[in-house]
Design a protein around this motif. Structure first.
Motif, PDB file in Angstrom:
ATOM      1  N   TYR A  18       0.833  -1.204   0.000  1.00  0.00           N
ATOM      2  CA  TYR A  18       0.000   0.000   0.000  1.00  0.00           C
ATOM      3  C   TYR A  18       0.870   1.257   0.000  1.00  0.00           C
ATOM      4  O   TYR A  18       0.581   2.220  -0.703  1.00  0.00           O
ATOM      5  N   LYS A  19       1.941   1.245   0.768  1.00  0.00           N
ATOM      6  CA  LYS A  19       2.870   2.377   0.778  1.00  0.00           C
ATOM      7  C   LYS A  19       3.528   2.520  -0.591  1.00  0.00           C
ATOM      8  O   LYS A  19       3.637   3.630  -1.118  1.00  0.00           O
ATOM      9  N   SER A  22       1.076   3.996  -3.039  1.00  0.00           N
ATOM     10  CA  SER A  22       0.894   5.417  -2.750  1.00  0.00           C
ATOM     11  C   SER A  22       2.095   6.238  -3.219  1.00  0.00           C
ATOM     12  O   SER A  22       1.929   7.323  -3.792  1.00  0.00           O
ATOM     13  N   LYS A  69      -3.476   8.973  -1.965  1.00  0.00           N
ATOM     14  CA  LYS A  69      -3.425   9.098  -0.510  1.00  0.00           C
ATOM     15  C   LYS A  69      -4.209   7.945   0.096  1.00  0.00           C
ATOM     16  O   LYS A  69      -5.388   7.770  -0.209  1.00  0.00           O
ATOM     17  N   ILE A  70      -3.540   7.168   0.943  1.00  0.00           N
ATOM     18  CA  ILE A  70      -4.167   6.023   1.595  1.00  0.00           C
ATOM     19  C   ILE A  70      -4.197   6.269   3.097  1.00  0.00           C
ATOM     20  O   ILE A  70      -3.166   6.573   3.700  1.00  0.00           O
ATOM     21  N   ASP A  71      -5.386   6.148   3.665  1.00  0.00           N
ATOM     22  CA  ASP A  71      -5.576   6.258   5.106  1.00  0.00           C
ATOM     23  C   ASP A  71      -5.983   4.869   5.605  1.00  0.00           C
ATOM     24  O   ASP A  71      -7.163   4.504   5.535  1.00  0.00           O
ATOM     25  N   GLN A  73      -7.193   2.127   7.782  1.00  0.00           N
ATOM     26  CA  GLN A  73      -8.076   2.094   8.945  1.00  0.00           C
ATOM     27  C   GLN A  73      -7.778   0.907   9.858  1.00  0.00           C
ATOM     28  O   GLN A  73      -7.900   1.010  11.069  1.00  0.00           O
ATOM     29  N   TYR A  92      -9.403   0.528   4.361  1.00  0.00           N
ATOM     30  CA  TYR A  92      -8.738   1.822   4.205  1.00  0.00           C
ATOM     31  C   TYR A  92      -9.556   2.732   3.303  1.00  0.00           C
ATOM     32  O   TYR A  92     -10.425   2.279   2.558  1.00  0.00           O
ATOM     33  N   ASP A  93      -9.257   4.031   3.399  1.00  0.00           N
ATOM     34  CA  ASP A  93      -9.801   5.016   2.472  1.00  0.00           C
ATOM     35  C   ASP A  93      -8.676   5.429   1.537  1.00  0.00           C
ATOM     36  O   ASP A  93      -7.526   5.596   1.970  1.00  0.00           O
ATOM     37  N   GLU A  94      -9.012   5.571   0.259  1.00  0.00           N
ATOM     38  CA  GLU A  94      -8.019   5.982  -0.738  1.00  0.00           C
ATOM     39  C   GLU A  94      -8.593   7.116  -1.568  1.00  0.00           C
ATOM     40  O   GLU A  94      -9.742   7.057  -2.017  1.00  0.00           O
ATOM     41  N   THR A  95      -7.766   8.140  -1.765  1.00  0.00           N
ATOM     42  CA  THR A  95      -8.124   9.258  -2.635  1.00  0.00           C
ATOM     43  C   THR A  95      -7.090   9.341  -3.740  1.00  0.00           C
ATOM     44  O   THR A  95      -5.896   9.506  -3.472  1.00  0.00           O
ATOM     45  N   SER A 107     -13.832   3.940   0.018  1.00  0.00           N
ATOM     46  CA  SER A 107     -13.497   3.090   1.162  1.00  0.00           C
ATOM     47  C   SER A 107     -13.318   1.682   0.609  1.00  0.00           C
ATOM     48  O   SER A 107     -14.178   1.189  -0.128  1.00  0.00           O
TER      49      SER A 107
END
Length: 131
Positions: A18-19, A22, A69-71, A73, A92-95, A107
């Motif tokens: 995921y990193k 991103s 951008k990954i948040d 959760q 996670y949330d991704e924009t 989400s």
């Protein structure tokens, strides 16, 4: 029967993907993949691809984005004792911001299967976010 008997190394491998996504680090992402990967997209499409084929597909998509951008959760380690299979599930949330200015946010819930330290199966489920 399920347990959480999954190595921290496998968890780190999955979370780093995921990193890497991103950050646009496709070589880092590629290093986490098995030689072939089964992939279920949130669109309903299913792929069985070689590592090179999947990286090519994902690189084309990532190249269309200015930023991701990954948040994260949460995540859960899951081990299927009867099948001896390792999974890491994530929420996670991704924009995503595209080069044309379009913004897409969602989400996500993903299922990541790891075998011998490499990602062999990936399923993604998405609920659009309204921002």
């Amino acid at each position: 029967s399920w347990s959480t008997d999954v190595s921290d190394a496998d968890l780190k491998t999955v979370l780093m993907t995921y990193k890497d996504w991103s950050d646009g680090n496709m070589s880092g992402l590629e290093s986490a993949l098995a030689d072939s990967v089964s992939f279920d997209m949130y669109t309903g499409d299913h792929f069985n691809l070689s590592k090179a084929g999947l990286v090519k597909m994902w690189s084309t998509l990532r190249d269309s984005l200015i930023s991701v951008k990954i948040d994260m959760q949460g995540w859960q380690k899951m081990y299927a004792m009867d099948k001896k299979e390792t999974y890491i599930v994530t929420w996670y949330d991704e924009t995503d911001t595209y080069k044309n200015g379009k913004v897409d946010a969602g989400s996500f819930h993903d299922i990541n299967q790891v075998k011998d330290g490499k990602l062999v199966y990936y399923a993604q489920y998405k609920r659009p976010l309204r921002k």
